[in-house]
Scaffold this active site. Structure first.
Site, mmCIF file in Angstrom:
data_model
loop_
_atom_site.group_PDB
_atom_site.id
_atom_site.type_symbol
_atom_site.label_atom_id
_atom_site.label_comp_id
_atom_site.label_asym_id
_atom_site.label_seq_id
_atom_site.Cartn_x
_atom_site.Cartn_y
_atom_site.Cartn_z
ATOM 1 N N SER A 197 0.831 -1.196 0.000
ATOM 2 C CA SER A 197 0.000 0.000 0.000
ATOM 3 C C SER A 197 0.875 1.260 0.000
ATOM 4 O O SER A 197 1.807 1.366 -0.799
ATOM 5 C CB SER A 197 -0.965 -0.050 1.188
ATOM 6 N N ASP B 292 -8.066 -6.152 -6.118
ATOM 7 C CA ASP B 292 -7.826 -4.912 -5.381
ATOM 8 C C ASP B 292 -8.456 -3.752 -6.146
ATOM 9 O O ASP B 292 -8.429 -3.725 -7.384
ATOM 10 C CB ASP B 292 -6.323 -4.682 -5.206
ATOM 11 N N HIS C 217 -6.237 -6.443 -1.918
ATOM 12 C CA HIS C 217 -5.138 -5.549 -1.554
ATOM 13 C C HIS C 217 -4.078 -6.251 -0.716
ATOM 14 O O HIS C 217 -2.900 -5.936 -0.811
ATOM 15 C CB HIS C 217 -5.725 -4.365 -0.774
#
Length: 470
Positions: free
Chosen positions: A167, A380, A439
């Site tokens: 991230s 994601d 994610h």
């Protein structure tokens, strides 16, 4: 939580009885008597204290030709705790119930978790002026920490370091990679940089916000009206970034997320096949969280903790774990500091850097011949594969055309014959497409993530080939 210590290979009860002070290996560090774990604080600047936690693998293989690697895990947010989230919810040896994790990355490498930037997790500042305001300032602090850990420790120096990020942590990873390379060249840091791996990372916010409308239209979570609204706000962000209005771009990003949520009936930004609020475990986790009262611009960070809490089997919250038995085990956390107390401030102080791209830093790493791996979960949304592929095509790296022209190779796990992903490599750039993952790739696809990290680090414990030969 509340489990019998007989369930734990790293029993908390026994750990508390065998804590010892390390005088030779890492100064001012606490750890277990057998040396399998060490942790401590480094004051990276006046009034700025960074917490780290190192696990040594019980499966370490000694080989002069193929040294055992160390993975430095950097969490996102910004303000997400690697010591908490990455460790107990993703890749560490124990899960949030303090049970062994079968897919721990310790099978392939030693693991170094750092609460970065200062103010995150157990890291803290004594004065708000000590919070970092840029990704580069965060990289400088991390480099200072690595100098403290590595320069007088021959055991660490023999283990090549791989910076693996998730991230927003990807922006820290590329700036740190360049800072480390510079420090090594200057003779200021004694370590071998094995490579940088970017997992679903926020490298180019502009490319990601432009991916959301078309992607969600294709999978029927937005109609044409919703997609047009999304594209319009993305265009506003593009103009703000072109005018260096970075704080304003962050506010528009928050508006865009809220618009997508309302138009899609609350899609999960970490897995576009799910709703963000339809998981009962997620509801429980949110209800027990101490961090509900956050500003609108912290929407992504709130969803971040909700999603991972819903994926875990824990009967309690991560807050409770980190402020309870883990804090008691570590012994050195200040009594007046609660895990994550300062994390909202971490985000707020980085608001001007949040929407800045770091594509040029990836280019520079490639030009320095540093191994760069990119991996992305198929479902994601926040860092969608469509956006990642778009920023990769912006690279000025001389090998990009040859990389683009290559065919991908399919990936499998456990010889089950099911396609789990694809990989493409050219020179020092590697790209993994991870099917069925959102994610958080290690959480959603633990088998393929474990094999992948073995390949990235060239671990002596890497499994036999998991790429189907044509």
């Amino acid at each position: 939580m509340g489990k019998s210590s007989s369930l734990l290979p790293l029993s908390l009860c026994s750990l508390l009885l065998c804590l010892s002070l390390f005088h030779v290996k890492l100064a001012n560090a606490l750890g277990t008597a057998d040396g399998s774990e060490e942790w401590g604080y480094v004051q990276v600047r006046p009034k700025a204290h960074m917490f780290w936690w190192l696990y040594r693998s019980p499966q370490r293989v000694h080989s002069a030709s193929k040294p055992w690697p160390t993975v430095l895990w950097l969490q996102g947010g910004p303000g997400g705790s690697g010591v908490g989230v990455g460790n107990f919810q993703e890749i560490g040896p124990l899960d949030t119930d303090q049970k062994p994790r079968n897919s721990t990355w310790l099978q392939k490498a030693d693991l170094l978790f750092v609460d970065n930037p200062v103010g995150t997790g157990y890291s803290y500042v004594e004065d708000k002026e000590a919070f970092v305001k840029t990704d580069w300032e965060a990289a400088t602090d991390l480099t200072t920490l690595l100098k403290k850990l590595y320069n007088k420790n021959e055991r660490l120096q023999t283990s090549p370091l791989y910076i693996v990020a998730e991230s927003y942590g990807g922006k820290f990873a590329v700036t740190l990679g360049l800072s480390v390379a510079k420090a090594i060249k200057a003779g200021e840091l004694n370590l071998t940089l094995g490579g940088v791996a970017l997992g679903d990372t926020w490298i180019s916010p502009e490319d990601f916000v432009f991916s959301w409308g078309p992607l969600l239209l294709d999978v029927s979570r937005l109609d044409y009206n919703g997609a047009n609204k999304s594209n319009s706000l993305a265009e506003k962000i593009r103009q703000q970034l072109a005018s260096s209005q970075y704080g304003e771009a962050t506010e528009t990003w928050s508006q865009l997320e809220e618009m997508i949520s309302s138009s899609s009936n609350n899609i999960d930004f970490y897995n576009f096949l799910l709703d963000s609020e339809n998981d009962p475990l997620s509801t429980v986790a949110v209800a027990s969280s101490k961090k509900l009262q956050i500003s609108e611009k912290l929407t992504m960070k709130k969803r971040y903790s909700m999603y991972l809490s819903s994926k875990a089997s824990s009967s309690g919250s991560l807050d409770d774990l980190m402020n309870g038995i883990i804090k008691e085990k570590l012994q050195i956390i200040p009594k007046n500091l609660s895990w994550g107390d300062q994390s909202d401030d971490v985000f707020n102080f980085l608001v001007e850097d949040f929407m800045k791209p770091r594509i040029s830093e990836v280019d520079e790493l490639l030009s320095l011949r540093v191994n760069v791996t990119i991996y992305n979960g198929q479902v994601d949304l926040i860092c969608a594969t469509k956006g990642t592929e778009a920023w990769v095509q912006r690279l000025k790296w001389e090998g990009l055309q040859n990389f683009t022209n290559l065919e991908r190779k399919p990936l499998y796990c456990n010889n089950d014959g099911v396609t789990r992903g694809f990989v493409k490599s050219y020179q020092n750039l590697h790209f993994y497409w991870i099917l069925g993952a959102g994610h958080f790739v290690p959480v959603d696809q633990p088998c393929i993530a474990l094999n992948m990290v073995g390949d990235i680090t060239q671990s002596p414990a890497a499994a036999p080939s998991w790429i189907k030969k044509k």
